[in-house]
Design an enzyme around this catalytic site. Structure first.
Site, mmCIF file in Angstrom:
data_model
loop_
_atom_site.group_PDB
_atom_site.id
_atom_site.type_symbol
_atom_site.label_atom_id
_atom_site.label_comp_id
_atom_site.label_asym_id
_atom_site.label_seq_id
_atom_site.Cartn_x
_atom_site.Cartn_y
_atom_site.Cartn_z
ATOM 1 N N THR A 1 0.835 -1.111 0.225
ATOM 2 C CA THR A 1 -0.024 0.017 0.076
ATOM 3 C C THR A 1 0.845 1.284 -0.063
ATOM 4 O OG1 THR A 1 -1.735 -1.248 1.284
ATOM 5 C CG2 THR A 1 -1.735 1.261 1.254
ATOM 6 N N GLU B 1 7.562 10.960 9.341
ATOM 7 C CA GLU B 1 5.981 11.785 9.148
ATOM 8 C C GLU B 1 4.952 10.791 9.066
ATOM 9 O OE1 GLU B 1 5.381 15.508 9.793
ATOM 10 O OE2 GLU B 1 3.618 14.214 10.060
ATOM 11 N N VAL C 1 2.730 8.465 11.599
ATOM 12 C CA VAL C 1 1.708 9.040 12.734
ATOM 13 C C VAL C 1 0.817 9.958 11.790
ATOM 14 C CG1 VAL C 1 1.047 10.282 14.725
ATOM 15 C CG2 VAL C 1 3.039 9.214 14.688
ATOM 16 N N ILE D 1 -1.666 13.768 7.616
ATOM 17 C CA ILE D 1 -1.576 14.652 8.451
ATOM 18 C C ILE D 1 -0.089 14.988 8.726
ATOM 19 C CG2 ILE D 1 -2.500 16.156 10.395
ATOM 20 C CD1 ILE D 1 -4.533 13.869 10.883
ATOM 21 N N GLY E 1 -6.524 -1.301 2.307
ATOM 22 C CA GLY E 1 -5.224 -0.957 2.774
ATOM 23 C C GLY E 1 -5.097 -0.395 3.958
ATOM 24 N N ASP F 1 -1.278 -0.370 17.642
ATOM 25 C CA ASP F 1 -0.696 0.573 16.482
ATOM 26 C C ASP F 1 -1.065 2.191 17.216
ATOM 27 O OD1 ASP F 1 -0.204 1.322 13.597
ATOM 28 O OD2 ASP F 1 -2.096 2.515 14.203
ATOM 29 N N LYS G 1 1.820 5.048 18.097
ATOM 30 C CA LYS G 1 1.862 6.426 17.487
ATOM 31 C C LYS G 1 1.864 7.473 18.515
ATOM 32 C CE LYS G 1 -0.681 5.115 13.401
ATOM 33 N NZ LYS G 1 -2.135 4.558 12.894
HETATM 34 P P1 NAP Z 1 1.890 -4.028 2.691
HETATM 35 O O1 NAP Z 1 0.709 -3.595 1.869
HETATM 36 O O2 NAP Z 1 1.627 -5.274 3.469
HETATM 37 O O3 NAP Z 1 3.131 -3.869 2.005
HETATM 38 C C1 NAP Z 1 4.316 -4.571 2.689
HETATM 39 C C2 NAP Z 1 5.462 -4.428 1.558
HETATM 40 O O4 NAP Z 1 6.679 -5.073 2.029
HETATM 41 C C3 NAP Z 1 5.093 -5.538 0.351
HETATM 42 O O5 NAP Z 1 5.457 -5.018 -1.003
HETATM 43 C C4 NAP Z 1 5.692 -7.009 0.743
HETATM 44 O O6 NAP Z 1 6.114 -7.424 -0.473
HETATM 45 C C5 NAP Z 1 6.985 -6.214 1.290
HETATM 46 N N1 NAP Z 1 7.317 -7.399 2.347
HETATM 47 C C6 NAP Z 1 6.850 -7.450 3.297
HETATM 48 N N2 NAP Z 1 7.507 -8.581 4.201
HETATM 49 C C7 NAP Z 1 8.652 -8.756 3.420
HETATM 50 C C8 NAP Z 1 9.747 -9.421 3.687
HETATM 51 N N3 NAP Z 1 9.867 -10.296 4.710
HETATM 52 N N4 NAP Z 1 10.635 -9.450 2.876
HETATM 53 C C9 NAP Z 1 10.729 -8.514 1.556
HETATM 54 N N5 NAP Z 1 9.505 -7.794 1.310
HETATM 55 C C10 NAP Z 1 8.611 -8.001 2.280
HETATM 56 O O7 NAP Z 1 2.183 -2.830 3.950
HETATM 57 P P2 NAP Z 1 1.753 -1.504 4.132
HETATM 58 O O8 NAP Z 1 0.340 -1.334 4.349
HETATM 59 O O9 NAP Z 1 2.246 -0.545 2.711
HETATM 60 O O10 NAP Z 1 2.741 -0.945 5.481
HETATM 61 C C11 NAP Z 1 4.072 -0.695 5.216
HETATM 62 C C12 NAP Z 1 4.238 0.214 6.527
HETATM 63 O O11 NAP Z 1 3.820 1.511 6.524
HETATM 64 C C13 NAP Z 1 4.066 -0.637 7.917
HETATM 65 O O12 NAP Z 1 4.946 -0.155 8.734
HETATM 66 C C14 NAP Z 1 2.885 0.104 8.187
HETATM 67 O O13 NAP Z 1 2.527 0.250 9.541
HETATM 68 C C15 NAP Z 1 3.171 1.623 7.780
HETATM 69 N N6 NAP Z 1 1.835 2.290 7.443
HETATM 70 C C16 NAP Z 1 0.730 1.814 6.550
HETATM 71 C C17 NAP Z 1 -0.096 2.635 6.295
HETATM 72 C C18 NAP Z 1 -1.378 2.279 5.410
HETATM 73 O O14 NAP Z 1 -2.413 2.926 5.348
HETATM 74 N N7 NAP Z 1 -1.491 1.039 4.812
HETATM 75 C C19 NAP Z 1 -0.362 4.021 6.710
HETATM 76 C C20 NAP Z 1 0.961 4.382 7.517
HETATM 77 C C21 NAP Z 1 1.914 3.593 7.761
HETATM 78 P P3 NAP Z 1 4.882 -8.469 -1.470
HETATM 79 O O15 NAP Z 1 4.111 -7.187 -1.886
HETATM 80 O O16 NAP Z 1 5.699 -8.941 -2.424
HETATM 81 O O17 NAP Z 1 4.320 -9.307 -0.575
HETATM 82 N N1 HSE Z 2 -3.270 0.723 10.168
HETATM 83 C C1 HSE Z 2 -2.877 1.806 10.413
HETATM 84 C C2 HSE Z 2 -4.181 2.496 10.698
HETATM 85 C C3 HSE Z 2 -2.251 2.566 9.343
HETATM 86 O O1 HSE Z 2 -5.306 2.076 10.471
HETATM 87 O O2 HSE Z 2 -4.105 3.925 11.172
HETATM 88 C C4 HSE Z 2 -1.911 3.946 9.198
HETATM 89 O O3 HSE Z 2 -1.108 4.048 9.987
#
Ligand code: NAP
Ligand code: HSE
Length: 438
Positions: free
Chosen positions: A15, A131, A134, A138, A189, A203, A207
């Site tokens: 995502t 940034e 959290v 924002i 996502g 989570d 934060k």
């Molecule tokens: P995600 O959709 O699950 O994406 C994770 C990515 O990392 C995927 O491309 C995956 O590859 C790769 N990956 C995971 N484990 C791996 C491993 N062991 N070795 C190599 N590659 C690996 O996660 P996300 O939602 O983008 O979140 C990523 C980070 O951002 C997390 O720390 C989350 O807390 C943070 N975050 C997320 C959001 C949100 O809205 N989703 C918002 C703020 C912060 P594959 O795709 O090939 O499996």
């Molecule tokens: N899983 C987190 C949320 C992603 O729903 O707020 C953003 O940090």
């Protein structure tokens, strides 16, 4: 002569990672107008190299080996969007040791290992920006750390988990079932790889740990956050709260008090007239109170690909503006000079004050209300309201709803133990904290 492009490596194209690549591609011209340099993704790592990423993966190299990204000699900035703690920490420390700047959206990583990562970054004269960790899109870190740097911060209180707020909103507005909404949040996502982090409050606690450090200049102390999630909430409490003029929101609260700092994350009744009580869906909002500015409210999408990418790219732009300069001239990681981070006392569980909503299921017999009232009178806890609901047809149990005035948490825990031991009380007491945020 135009400056060389800044070269970026992305760890993970889920995502956040794919959202970041897409945003850099789509808004390349607008970003160039701001920065005066191109931002070019050179390489990204994924597990599945064949999956569709929703961005142009032809323009950069793809690898299944994330170490290839952090060891790539041409990369200036590594974006960590893999998530989790172990591998992410290993990769981030390796990138730093290689002299690369790091941008991460990973709140668990910063909350749990931030001190070690910042020390390594200091040693290698590189930046670590977070940034997006959290409040999604924002700019809450920047707002507190830079925009409010003149203030002594008194309070930070926020809806800081988008998934949880999305679930609560759908349950309240549409009467939807918890599990169904969670599944939708995962498809959109919003949710963490392990969604129990969202529903159990972990989570939000990650934060809040970061926000508290930046607000008060204290160390990152995840283990000191009192943490309760939303899985114990029932629709009936959402409805009763509304009848009393409140909304239930999952809040992270960091408060500076004379007796120490409160760090807590839990469902909270908030008067419906407060702006923050009306923040719905995946939106987040953080109330920050400074001694000079008073109350400020920061609002926006708390999760999702592009809102999060918006913050990641802003960090990339900030780092790119400062490339080649000494880190000593930059904003400290937590906004306070490292040698001024103060070990202020964090209040232990039970030692903070709140008002409380209590729902007690009792036998519909005479005298129960007065027995309940006397428990609070004995503890010298004032009641603001006590209401008995009508029993459902054919039922012998009724719900009694009590709202207390502000009191020490330990007093309420003691009152609940006494109430649950009463013969006419049918089940465990539901306790939800009430904050007026005025
Ligand atoms: P995600 O959709 O699950 O994406 C994770 C990515 O990392 C995927 O491309 C995956 O590859 C790769 N990956 C995971 N484990 C791996 C491993 N062991 N070795 C190599 N590659 C690996 O996660 P996300 O939602 O983008 O979140 C990523 C980070 O951002 C997390 O720390 C989350 O807390 C943070 N975050 C997320 C959001 C949100 O809205 N989703 C918002 C703020 C912060 P594959 O795709 O090939 O499996
Ligand atoms: N899983 C987190 C949320 C992603 O729903 O707020 C953003 O940090």
């Amino acid at each position: 002569m135009s400056k060389q492009a800044v070269k970026i490596g992305i760890l993970g194209l889920g995502t956040v990672g794919a959202g970041t690549a897409r945003l850099l591609q789509r808004n390349a011209v607008e970003i160039y107008r701001r920065l005066g340099r191109d931002l070019r993704v050179e390489i990204a790592s994924v597990r599945d190299e064949k999956a569709d990423r929703g961005c142009d993966t032809e323009s950069f190299a793809l690898t299944a080996d994330p170490m290839e990204v952090v060891n790539h000699p041409g990369i200036d900035i590594v974006v960590e969007a893999i998530g989790g703690e172990t591998l992410a920490k290993q990769l981030v420390l390796a990138a730093i040791a290689n002299g690369k700047h790091v941008v991460t959206a990973n709140k668990a990583l910063i909350a749990l290992h931030g001190s070690e990562i910042f020390a390594a970054a200091e040693q290698h004269n590189v930046s670590v920006c977070f940034e997006a960790a959290v409040g999604g899109g924002i700019s809450i870190i920047k707002s507190i750390r830079e925009g409010l740097s003149a203030n002594q911060i008194k309070l930070v209180a926020g809806i800081i988990n988008g998934t949880g707020n999305f679930i609560l909103t759908e349950m309240r507005n549409k009467g939807r079932i918890f599990e169904d909404v969670l599944q939708e949040a995962q498809q959109l996502g919003y949710a963490e790889a392990d969604p129990s982090f969202d529903v159990d409050g972990i989570d939000a606690a990650h934060k809040l740990t970061i926000l508290a450090s930046i607000a008060f200049g204290i160390p990152l102390q995840f283990d000191k956050v009192y943490c309760e999630g939303i899985s114990g909430l029932q629709l009936v409490d959402v409805a009763y709260a509304e009848e009393l003029g409140y909304r239930i929101k999952h809040l992270g609260i960091a408060k500076l008090t004379a007796g120490g700092i409160e760090l807590r994350v839990h469902p909270t009744l908030i008067p419906e007239k407060r702006l923050i009580a009306n923040v719905d869906g995946v939106m987040n909002a953080v109330l920050v109170k400074g001694d000079a500015v008073g109350n400020t409210l920061h609002y926006g999408a708390g999760a999702g690909a592009e809102p999060t990418a918006s913050s990641v790219v802003a960090d990339i732009v900030d780092i790119s503006r400062n490339l080649g300069s000494d880190r000593a001239c930059h904003i400290p990681f937590l906004g306070f000079q490292a040698d001024s981070i103060a070990e202020l006392e964090v209040k232990p569980d039970g030692q903070f004050e709140s008002a409380y909503y209590l729902r007690v299921e009792v036998n519909d017999v005479a005298g129960v209300m007065s027995q309940l009232a006397s428990v609070f009178a004995d503890l010298k806890v004032s009641l603001e309201a006590i209401t008995q609901k009508e029993p459902a047809r054919g039922e012998t149990a009724v719900s009694v709803i009590l709202i207390t005035q502000r009191t020490l948490e330990a007093q309420i825990t003691s009152a609940i133990s006494t109430i649950e031991a009463m013969p006419d009380v049918r089940s465990a007491v539901q306790r939800i904290r009430v904050e007026h945020l005025d």
